[in-house]
Scaffold this motif. Structure first.
Motif, PDB file in Angstrom:
ATOM      1  N   LEU A 261      59.467  20.874 -39.640  1.00  0.00           N
ATOM      2  CA  LEU A 261      60.929  20.890 -39.785  1.00  0.00           C
ATOM      3  C   LEU A 261      61.603  20.486 -38.476  1.00  0.00           C
ATOM      4  CD1 LEU A 261      63.043  23.582 -41.577  1.00  0.00           C
ATOM      5  CD2 LEU A 261      63.613  22.940 -39.236  1.00  0.00           C
ATOM      6  N   ASP A 262      61.077  20.954 -37.337  1.00  0.00           N
ATOM      7  CA  ASP A 262      61.674  20.608 -36.043  1.00  0.00           C
ATOM      8  C   ASP A 262      61.636  19.102 -35.804  1.00  0.00           C
ATOM      9  OD1 ASP A 262      62.199  23.236 -35.541  1.00  0.00           O
ATOM     10  OD2 ASP A 262      60.463  23.562 -34.227  1.00  0.00           O
ATOM     11  N   ALA A 265      64.349  17.494 -37.899  1.00  0.00           N
ATOM     12  CA  ALA A 265      65.679  17.724 -37.320  1.00  0.00           C
ATOM     13  C   ALA A 265      65.927  16.788 -36.149  1.00  0.00           C
ATOM     14  CB  ALA A 265      65.814  19.178 -36.884  1.00  0.00           C
ATOM     15  N   GLU A 300      57.624  23.215 -45.869  1.00  0.00           N
ATOM     16  CA  GLU A 300      58.473  23.901 -44.894  1.00  0.00           C
ATOM     17  C   GLU A 300      59.940  23.547 -45.121  1.00  0.00           C
ATOM     18  OE1 GLU A 300      58.822  24.534 -40.038  1.00  0.00           O
ATOM     19  OE2 GLU A 300      57.569  22.922 -40.865  1.00  0.00           O
ATOM     20  N   ASN A 304      62.889  26.278 -46.235  1.00  0.00           N
ATOM     21  CA  ASN A 304      63.808  26.629 -45.149  1.00  0.00           C
ATOM     22  C   ASN A 304      65.013  25.694 -45.109  1.00  0.00           C
ATOM     23  OD1 ASN A 304      62.124  28.767 -43.585  1.00  0.00           O
ATOM     24  ND2 ASN A 304      60.701  27.067 -43.878  1.00  0.00           N
ATOM     25  N   THR A 306      68.204  26.319 -45.337  1.00  0.00           N
ATOM     26  CA  THR A 306      69.278  26.826 -44.488  1.00  0.00           C
ATOM     27  C   THR A 306      68.965  26.581 -43.016  1.00  0.00           C
ATOM     28  OG1 THR A 306      69.816  28.529 -46.114  1.00  0.00           O
ATOM     29  CG2 THR A 306      70.642  28.851 -43.885  1.00  0.00           C
ATOM     30  N   GLN A 307      67.710  26.795 -42.636  1.00  0.00           N
ATOM     31  CA  GLN A 307      67.310  26.548 -41.252  1.00  0.00           C
ATOM     32  C   GLN A 307      67.426  25.065 -40.903  1.00  0.00           C
ATOM     33  OE1 GLN A 307      66.663  28.608 -38.857  1.00  0.00           O
ATOM     34  NE2 GLN A 307      66.000  27.119 -37.318  1.00  0.00           N
ATOM     35  N   LEU A 308      67.041  24.198 -41.841  1.00  0.00           N
ATOM     36  CA  LEU A 308      67.137  22.754 -41.593  1.00  0.00           C
ATOM     37  C   LEU A 308      68.584  22.344 -41.355  1.00  0.00           C
ATOM     38  CD1 LEU A 308      65.909  19.925 -41.452  1.00  0.00           C
ATOM     39  CD2 LEU A 308      66.150  19.797 -43.955  1.00  0.00           C
ATOM     40  N   ARG A 309      69.489  22.867 -42.187  1.00  0.00           N
ATOM     41  CA  ARG A 309      70.900  22.549 -41.992  1.00  0.00           C
ATOM     42  C   ARG A 309      71.382  23.014 -40.612  1.00  0.00           C
ATOM     43  NH1 ARG A 309      75.777  21.378 -44.034  1.00  0.00           N
ATOM     44  NH2 ARG A 309      77.492  22.556 -43.141  1.00  0.00           N
ATOM     45  N   ALA A 310      70.980  24.222 -40.215  1.00  0.00           N
ATOM     46  CA  ALA A 310      71.389  24.740 -38.910  1.00  0.00           C
ATOM     47  C   ALA A 310      70.841  23.870 -37.780  1.00  0.00           C
ATOM     48  CB  ALA A 310      70.923  26.184 -38.756  1.00  0.00           C
ATOM     49  N   GLU A 311      69.611  23.398 -37.930  1.00  0.00           N
ATOM     50  CA  GLU A 311      69.020  22.549 -36.897  1.00  0.00           C
ATOM     51  C   GLU A 311      69.766  21.211 -36.796  1.00  0.00           C
ATOM     52  OE1 GLU A 311      66.864  23.281 -34.750  1.00  0.00           O
ATOM     53  OE2 GLU A 311      65.791  25.039 -35.506  1.00  0.00           O
ATOM     54  N   SER A 390      73.698  27.444 -49.002  1.00  0.00           N
ATOM     55  CA  SER A 390      72.309  27.739 -48.675  1.00  0.00           C
ATOM     56  C   SER A 390      71.361  27.419 -49.833  1.00  0.00           C
ATOM     57  CB  SER A 390      72.159  29.205 -48.263  1.00  0.00           C
ATOM     58  OG  SER A 390      72.553  30.064 -49.321  1.00  0.00           O
TER      59      SER A 390
END
Length: 421
Positions: A261-262, A265, A300, A304, A306-311, A390
């Protein structure tokens, strides 16, 4: 002589897709169509055009706020003081608007009749403008068929709000063909209704200028009007004017060679930075990021969102928060084809294979799909904005596309469970 041809201004139409987010540019969303129109009026005055043509959908449907019409009168007053007349044709959205029939406009504004085709002559320029406004929202007759013959010795402009050969993206109003318009022997056709720029330059020059300001993610890219220059020999050139004050764009991130995911992003950040660098002028952008490809990161990303959007938002903040906003992150990746884990003592591989088969069958099982819709429709319809953000898959439930929902869940769930195993 020279004139501006604009259409589909949709004054005070709301811009959709950003207002639910805390970092959305609220003032810009609220005033974008007005600001774009004011810019157009300023260009008309600076360029000292001879007149302006608005080919329908000046307003945006059933608006009852007369401040919209008052704003239009104020802008027309600027053109009046500059000696610039304006020729307005009503389109399908104008036919719905209460302001269309109630407000008195400045005397430099000339509105085409809704009863039959009408011709306005500008004798000093030897120009004749022919047009027929919509009386009702849904005009399915071929209005162009009744337009008059060209005026001899004049530069003839046909003004028409039309789907033109049934543009699939717009309602099929006032349908006609390119060949029919050429056959009228006008020098120029000023069209409206279709929101994308298009031009045909043969017997006549036929132009859709597109809408003045993109209003959602379906209207991406540069938006504006055209300025038409006509020589004494009636030779003309068409120049696009880019007026939009906020631009919608779609960015594709290919995750095929990425594993986490990182990494996805960071790839999105690079793509967004390149988008800003390519812009020919510093227009704020509202962007949808779509992640595609068969990737090891599929499970992943699925688990995740929501985490992807935040990144991605963090990447935007580092680039330029003042010129870039995120409309949505959409994940359309696929897992890399691979065998399920080998059998082990607790039968996890068999369980995964069984689950995979059941979910494939569920996609085409009408009873299961109906049950799923019944269970989820209340949640999808009444979920607060934060949950909608989300869990973007709720949109499939609202649209009734439960098979697609099951398909997306299947690939992501199996990939995630296989990774865990």
């Amino acid at each position: 002589m020279r004139f501006i041809h604009a259409a589909d201004i949709h004054l005070d139409s709301p811009l959709h897709g950003l207002s639910a987010y805390a970092d959305a540019p609220a003032d810009m969303l609220r005033n974008a169509t007005r600001e774009a129109f004011s810019k157009l009026v300023a260009v008309a005055i600076d360029e000292q055009v001879d007149f302006m043509v608005i080919a329908g959908d000046l307003y945006d449907g059933t608006w009852r706020d007369h401040n919209t019409g008052i704003f239009f009168c104020k802008e027309m007053g600027k053109l009046r003081r500059a000696g610039i007349p304006v020729y307005v044709l009503h389109g399908n959205h104008d036919a719905e608007s209460e302001m269309t029939s109630q407000l008195q406009l400045p005397d430099n504004v000339h509105t085409f009749s809704t009863k039959k085709p009408q011709t306005y002559r500008i004798d000093a320029l030897k120009v004749a403008l022919h047009g027929h406004s919509f009386k009702d929202k849904a005009v399915t007759a071929n209005l162009a068929a009744a337009y008059p013959s060209p005026v001899d010795g004049y530069f003839n402009i046909g003004v028409l709000h039309t789907a033109l050969e049934g543009s699939s993206a717009h309602a099929n109003y006032a349908p006609c063909t390119v060949a029919e318009l050429h056959a009228r022997e006008y020098q120029y056709w000023a069209l409206g209704h279709v929101h994308e720029f298009a031009m045909w330059d043969e017997a006549s020059t036929i132009v859709f200028p597109g809408n003045l300001q993109g209003r959602n993610i379906r209207e991406t890219g540069r938006r504006g009007a055209v300025i038409v220059n006509v020589s004494e020999a009636d030779k003309l050139s068409v120049e696009r004017l880019f007026i939009d004050v906020l631009r919608w764009e779609s960015v594709i991130v290919d995750a095929s060679g990425l594993a986490t995911l990182d990494e996805v992003a960071r790839a999105a950040g690079r793509a967004l930075e390149a988008l800003i660098e390519r812009a020919e002028r510093p227009v704020p952008h509202a962007v949808r990021v779509t992640v595609t490809g068969a990737t090891k990161a599929h499970g992943e990303l699925f688990a995740n969102a929501t985490q992807l959007r935040a990144e991605v938002l963090a990447q935007i903040a580092a680039i330029s928060h003042e010129s870039l906003w995120l409309e949505k992150v959409k994940v359309t990746t696929q897992p890399i084809a691979r065998a399920l884990p080998a059998s082990n003592e607790d039968g996890a591989a068999d369980a995964l294979a069984d689950l995979h088969g059941l979910l494939i069958e569920a996609e085409s099982d009408p009873e299961f799909i109906a049950m799923l819709k019944e269970r989820l429709i209340t949640l999808a319809s009444q979920a607060p904005a934060e949950l909608q953000k989300s869990v973007p898959e709720l949109e499939y439930v609202r649209d009734g596309d439960l098979a697609k929902l099951v398909s997306e869940v299947r690939s992501g769930l199996i990939a995630q469970l296989a990774d865990a195993e």
